[in-house]
Design an enzyme around this catalytic site. Structure first.
Site, short mmCIF file in Angstrom:
data_model
loop_
_atom_site.label_atom_id
_atom_site.label_comp_id
_atom_site.label_asym_id
_atom_site.label_seq_id
_atom_site.Cartn_x
_atom_site.Cartn_y
_atom_site.Cartn_z
N ASP A 117 0.91 -1.27 -0.10
CA ASP A 117 -0.02 0.03 0.05
C ASP A 117 1.00 1.39 -0.01
O ASP A 117 1.80 1.38 0.93
CB ASP A 117 -0.82 -0.01 1.34
N LYS A 121 0.22 9.97 1.71
CA LYS A 121 0.19 11.30 2.54
C LYS A 121 1.64 11.05 3.43
O LYS A 121 1.91 10.14 3.89
CB LYS A 121 -1.00 11.42 3.59
N THR A 191 3.07 -11.62 -9.33
CA THR A 191 2.05 -11.59 -8.20
C THR A 191 0.74 -11.11 -8.86
O THR A 191 0.89 -10.87 -10.35
CB THR A 191 2.04 -10.38 -7.33
N GLU A 194 0.90 -7.54 -10.04
CA GLU A 194 2.06 -7.48 -10.98
C GLU A 194 1.51 -7.63 -12.37
O GLU A 194 1.92 -7.07 -13.33
CB GLU A 194 3.42 -8.23 -10.68
N1 SAH Z 1 1.05 -8.70 -2.59
C1 SAH Z 1 -0.26 -8.88 -3.38
C2 SAH Z 1 -1.13 -8.07 -2.70
C3 SAH Z 1 -0.70 -6.51 -2.93
S1 SAH Z 1 -2.29 -5.50 -2.38
C4 SAH Z 1 -0.11 -8.75 -4.71
O1 SAH Z 1 1.31 -8.25 -5.06
O2 SAH Z 1 -0.65 -9.16 -5.69
C5 SAH Z 1 -1.49 -5.18 -0.63
C6 SAH Z 1 -1.93 -6.01 0.23
O3 SAH Z 1 -1.21 -5.79 1.74
C7 SAH Z 1 -3.33 -5.77 0.58
O4 SAH Z 1 -3.98 -7.06 0.50
C8 SAH Z 1 -3.29 -5.32 2.04
O5 SAH Z 1 -4.51 -5.59 2.89
C9 SAH Z 1 -2.10 -5.98 2.69
N2 SAH Z 1 -1.33 -5.05 3.59
C10 SAH Z 1 -1.02 -3.83 3.59
N3 SAH Z 1 -0.55 -3.23 4.60
C11 SAH Z 1 -0.61 -4.29 5.40
C12 SAH Z 1 0.13 -4.51 6.91
N4 SAH Z 1 0.62 -3.41 7.38
N5 SAH Z 1 0.10 -5.78 7.37
C13 SAH Z 1 -0.65 -6.65 6.63
N6 SAH Z 1 -1.03 -6.38 5.54
C14 SAH Z 1 -0.87 -5.41 4.99
#
Ligand code: SAH
Length: 211
Positions: A117, A121, A191, A194
């Protein structure tokens, strides 16, 4: 990840044999959980689990733990694993900030961060999974020869991450701004995100780093 409330996902997770529930009591015992001495690699923010399942199939000699904070997403990974029953895959539903309560120093062989994520900000910078605060946490659980691989199509987040790696004094082993057209494309395991973002034409950035 889209936040849809998947009906019954909490119940599914609570009962599932591949989910480690009392994770903070398991610190230092991960070899026992898997029943062997193989290295433990983790993906933080696993999403629906495609990457970790593909990696686990390719590398049966490595144990994988997928970490995801949202039940509604984790439940998709559980569905895949319930069908396949790979012996080297477990999941934890948790917020990654508490990672040092779950793994002992040196217990984690490698960490994958895929399409984390962005938290755009400035005041949320420390929530980014590649912030110096998170790198410090990783440094406390990684094995001596361990490291982190981070992939994203988000250039701002990538530039921030490279700066944080430098500020933390970590070494950069590989940096590419277009993974799929680089020397490192071969053997790259895609992924879910990706595949989606690269098919839209976005270049994928990747950094491999270690403390
Ligand atoms: N790695 C996957 C998903 C990417 S989206 C891919 O590449 O397809 C990012 C994912 O990370 C989301 O499912 C979100 O819920 C999770 N995520 C984000 N911050 C997190 C945190 N602090 N702890 C655990 N999971 C988290």
């Amino acid at each position: 990840m889209r936040l849809r409330n998947v009906k019954g996902s909490r119940e599914t997770i609570a009962q599932n044999e591949y989910v480690i529930h009392d994770e903070t009591t398991r610190k230092g015992t991960w070899k026992e959980i898997f029943g062997n001495d193989n290295p433990i690699h983790i993906e933080i923010g696993m999403g629906k689990g495609r990457f970790i399942m593909d990696m686990a199939r390719l590398h049966p000699e490595i144990n994988y733990v997928g970490i995801e904070k949202y039940s509604s997403v984790l439940v998709r990974a559980i569905e895949k694993q319930t069908e396949e029953a790979l012996p080297n895959v477990k999941f934890i539903r948790m917020e990654a900030e508490g990672i040092e309560e779950v793994f002992a120093p040196g217990e984690v062989g490698y960490i994958y961060l895929n399409f984390s994520d962005p938290w755009p900000k400035d005041r949320h910078a420390k929530r980014r999974l590649t912030s110096r605060q998170f790198l410090a946490r990783y440094g406390n659980i990684l094995a001596a020869d361990g490291g982190v691989t981070f992939k994203t199509d988000n250039r701002d987040l990538f530039d921030f991450s490279v700066e944080e790696i430098e500020a933390a004094g970590w070494k950069k082993d590989i940096v590419t701004y277009d993974l799929h057209h680089s020397a490192y494309a071969e053997g790259n395991v895609m992924t879910e995100y990706e595949e989606r973002f690269s098919s839209m034409g976005n270049p994928i950035c990747m950094v491999k780093t270690h403390p």
